[in-house]
Design a protein around this motif. Structure first.
Motif, short mmCIF file in Angstrom:
data_model
loop_
_atom_site.label_atom_id
_atom_site.label_comp_id
_atom_site.label_asym_id
_atom_site.label_seq_id
_atom_site.Cartn_x
_atom_site.Cartn_y
_atom_site.Cartn_z
N GLN A 42 0.76 -1.14 0.14
CA GLN A 42 0.04 -0.07 0.03
C GLN A 42 0.96 1.25 0.17
OE1 GLN A 42 -3.64 0.36 2.54
NE2 GLN A 42 -2.78 -1.24 3.47
N ALA A 43 0.24 2.32 -0.66
CA ALA A 43 0.91 3.69 -0.88
C ALA A 43 0.72 4.58 0.47
CB ALA A 43 0.51 4.42 -1.97
N ILE A 52 -1.60 9.62 -6.97
CA ILE A 52 -1.88 8.19 -6.00
C ILE A 52 -2.20 8.78 -4.64
CG2 ILE A 52 -0.50 6.42 -4.64
CD1 ILE A 52 1.46 6.47 -7.18
N ASP A 98 -3.77 3.05 -1.87
CA ASP A 98 -3.64 2.69 -3.03
C ASP A 98 -2.79 1.31 -3.17
OD1 ASP A 98 -5.48 4.39 -4.06
OD2 ASP A 98 -4.26 5.23 -5.52
N LEU A 100 0.07 -0.62 -4.93
CA LEU A 100 1.08 -0.51 -5.64
C LEU A 100 2.00 -1.77 -5.99
CD1 LEU A 100 2.49 2.82 -4.50
CD2 LEU A 100 0.55 2.63 -6.18
N LYS A 151 3.32 0.04 -11.08
CA LYS A 151 1.85 -0.06 -11.50
C LYS A 151 0.86 0.08 -10.09
CE LYS A 151 -1.75 -2.62 -13.82
NZ LYS A 151 -2.22 -4.07 -14.15
N ASN A 152 -0.25 1.14 -10.54
CA ASN A 152 -1.26 1.50 -9.55
C ASN A 152 -2.18 0.62 -9.75
OD1 ASN A 152 -3.11 2.32 -7.58
ND2 ASN A 152 -2.61 4.71 -8.28
N GLU A 153 -2.48 -0.62 -8.80
CA GLU A 153 -3.62 -1.37 -9.01
C GLU A 153 -4.65 -1.05 -8.85
OE1 GLU A 153 -2.42 -5.27 -7.04
OE2 GLU A 153 -0.48 -5.28 -7.99
N THR A 154 -4.93 -0.04 -7.85
CA THR A 154 -6.18 0.50 -7.49
C THR A 154 -6.64 1.56 -8.78
OG1 THR A 154 -5.44 0.78 -5.11
CG2 THR A 154 -7.35 1.76 -5.83
N SER A 155 -5.95 2.12 -9.40
CA SER A 155 -6.36 2.92 -10.63
C SER A 155 -6.02 2.39 -11.95
CB SER A 155 -5.61 4.34 -10.65
OG SER A 155 -4.38 4.22 -10.99
#
Lengths: 432, 188
Positions: B8-9, B134, B138, B140, B150-154
């Motif tokens: 997580q970010a 970000i 999120d 990542l 890669k931002n997996e959430t977005s």
């Protein structure tokens, strides 16, 4: 190839003819300094990497100056000093300046100068970001972390990336209401607090060489507040006189070559400059004192490696003599030598120490004090929403203790003038 | 250096100084004694003013309550991250809390050196202002060799700046191994 003073010192210590900015090189270190906050973890890493019974690379080149958390009841802080003491005993270190003895000095950067460890042409590293102060003596000096310090402790070597040099030329005659602090805060405000990131900041010009060694140290001290790798001033007769009065150790001065390349050059006419402050919460948040005049204060603080030297107190005392402070005013000499001077030098028949006492100031012991907050019982530490004007070098949130307090940075003259009015005051209003 | 890092970010602003990363009052703890060193995890980033704790919303401590570990593996920051003091306790505290990577627009150099030479966290640089893209929490994933984030959430992908010279030290683990390989220190 024409080189700056910083490049030449680094080249000599890499045993090379010349170096170029951007190159990574290994260099020999002349002096390593550490203190009570970063010394104990440095010692732990040194033992982990070189062995429990390893000897330091050169005990004459290691200087240990406890100064940060000294006058506190904090048990962990006291334990850390005991770790330094034990290590100094084990290694038989000649340059350990123990707390509670007549050898105790106070703030490391000032003590390095006083004890003759700042020698022109040398390379000096320390586990403190304000190690750049030593560059006032024409040497390369910079701050490192515990790991790098442990590597130096074991090998006497370290890698560096050769910095590009930015040159700041100060011309003209410094008016009596300005101090070196006004000059360096102006530079930091002008280039921004990352404007000098990994650059050498070289100070030059008549107005710089007119300054005393103590005032020059105020310039180089805050190179780090612009992100600088080091601050440096070429040595001159004042430098040699200061150094020779304090050490018999030899040195070879180094000067920049004519035609050396500077990444950036900026020229100031000091006669036209203004008293300034850095507003909360960044050292580059520059304003003329006239723009913030009248700002209500809760506290004034005079001390630290950048604003707690003899001349800083002489300047403040000239303003406070015969006056009374309207806000709590904390006075913390940088070193025991400074304390001694305040107790012996006089102004209108009174010692400087007495001038401060009579003005209603609270007097502290030589150390870093509340410049960096420290343990809860630290003299002068903020605990609430205090608005402070201070001669120290940083005003990030929480720097002097409380995250809710707000710190203005200014020269000792401006701080003293503000203390007697309880609001930010231009020193020109009180200097006759 | 790990090849893949996922987690997580935690997003912070510009010019986060070392007092915000680890306030000076906590620097008294030993960095080796386990019962003491865990406090660096507890107090990591505790100097952030409340509104700046985990952007964009704030009021989200990096390490919650009385915990010693943080749920965040990535710190996403603006410019001049780690300015201020030379305290190595700063990158150490982030690592002790469980963070593995910092991604900032720029770094203050002593923090950067300390992060690398001590092998505490990997300091990646980004030209994109990721703190605007970000959000704290999120998920990542990062491939360290290529710098692909890669931002997996977005679902958005970014290419971070190459690590450059410091990659060699990061691969060694810390500066001591690097110094041994450079012949500056005797082999164990």
């Amino acid at each position: 190839m024409a080189q700056t003073i910083t490049e030449k010192i680094l080249a000599q210590h890499a045993r090379r003819e010349s170096v170029r900015p951007g190159e990574n090189i290994w260099i020999d270190v002349d002096i390593l300094m550490t203190h009570d906050v970063c010394g104990p973890p440095t010692i732990d890493i040194f033992k982990r990497e070189f062995g429990e019974n390893a000897a330091v690379w050169n005990k004459d080149k290691l200087v240990i100056l406890p100064d940060h958390y000294i006058f506190t009841e904090d048990p962990h802080a006291m334990r850390n000093i005991e770790i330094l003491r034990k290590f100094a005993r084990e290694q038989d270190l000649p340059h350990y300046f123990d707390v509670g003895t007549s050898r105790y000095k106070g703030v490391c950067h000032i003590a390095l100068a006083e004890e003759g460890f700042n020698r022109p042409g040398d390379v000096l590293f320390g586990t403190d970001s304000h190690t750049c102060t030593s560059g006032a003596f024409g040497l390369f000096s910079t701050g490192v972390g515990n790991t790098d310090a442990a590597l130096i402790m074991g090998t006497g070597k370290i890698w560096v990336k050769v910095p590009e040099t930015m040159r700041f030329v100060f011309e003209g005659d410094l008016p009596p209401y300005l101090m070196a602090k006004d000059l360096i805060l102006s530079v930091i405000g002008d280039i921004g607090f990352e404007g000098g990131t990994y650059k050498a900041l070289e100070f030059d010009g008549k107005a710089v060489f007119d300054l005393s060694m103590e005032e020059r140290m105020t310039l180089t001290n805050m190179a780090i507040e612009a992100g600088g790798k080091n601050g440096i001033i070429a040595p001159d007769e004042k430098t040699f006189d200061y150094v020779k009065a304090r050490t018999d150790h030899g040195f070879v001065p180094v000067y920049g070559d004519p035609g050396a390349r500077y990444y950036h050059e900026r020229v100031y006419d000091v006669s036209k400059m203004e008293p300034v402050v850095a507003k909360p919460h960044r050292p580059d948040n520059l304003a003329n004192v006239s723009e913030v005049e009248g700002t209500k204060l809760d506290r004034a603080y005079i001390g630290s490696c950048t604003g707690g030297k003899i001349e800083d107190f002489m300047a403040a005392a000239a303003v406070l003599e015969g006056q009374e402070v309207r806000v709590d005013t904390f006075v913390v000499p940088a070193s025991t030598e400074v304390t001694q001077a305040l107790r012996t030098r006089t102004m209108n028949g009174k010692t400087i120490w007495q001038v401060f006492l009579d003005a209603g100031c609270k007097m502290g012991h030589a150390s870093c004090g509340a410049c960096l907050g420290g343990p809860v019982d630290t003299f002068g530490r903020t605990h609430g929403t205090e608005v402070v004007i201070s001669t120290t070098n940083r005003n990030f949130p929480g720097r002097m203790g409380s995250k809710q307090s707000a710190v203005y940075l200014a020269s000792p003259l401006t701080v003293a003038a503000s203390a007697i009015h309880g609001v930010i005051t231009d020193p020109r209003e009180v200097l006759v | 250096m790990k090849e893949h890092i996922r987690g997580q970010a935690y997003v912070v602003g510009d010019s986060i100084d070392t007092d915000q990363i680890i306030p000076a009052i906590h620097l008294v703890y030993s960095m080796t004694v386990p019962e003491e060193r865990q406090f660096y995890g507890r107090y990591a980033l505790s100097g952030l003013p409340e509104a700046s704790q985990g952007l964009p919303h704030g009021s989200t401590p990096f390490t919650p309550g009385d915990a010693f570990k943080s749920p965040y593996s990535f710190i996403i920051a603006g410019g001049n991250f780690g300015c201020g003091s030379s305290r190595e306790h700063a990158p150490f505290a982030l690592q002790e809390a469980g963070a593995e990577v910092v991604i900032a627009e720029s770094y203050a150099r002593i923090f950067y050196r300390n992060a690398v030479d001590g092998g505490f966290v990997i300091p990646f640089e980004t030209r994109v202002r990721l703190i605007d893209e970000i959000k704290t929490g999120d998920v990542l994933s990062l491939t360290t060799g290529t710098g692909i984030l890669k931002n997996e959430t977005s679902g958005t992908e970014y290419l971070l700046e190459p690590l450059g010279d410091i990659a060699e030290i990061l691969k060694c683990g810390n500066v001591f191994e690097y110094a041994r390989q450079a012949g500056m220190m005797t082999q164990r």
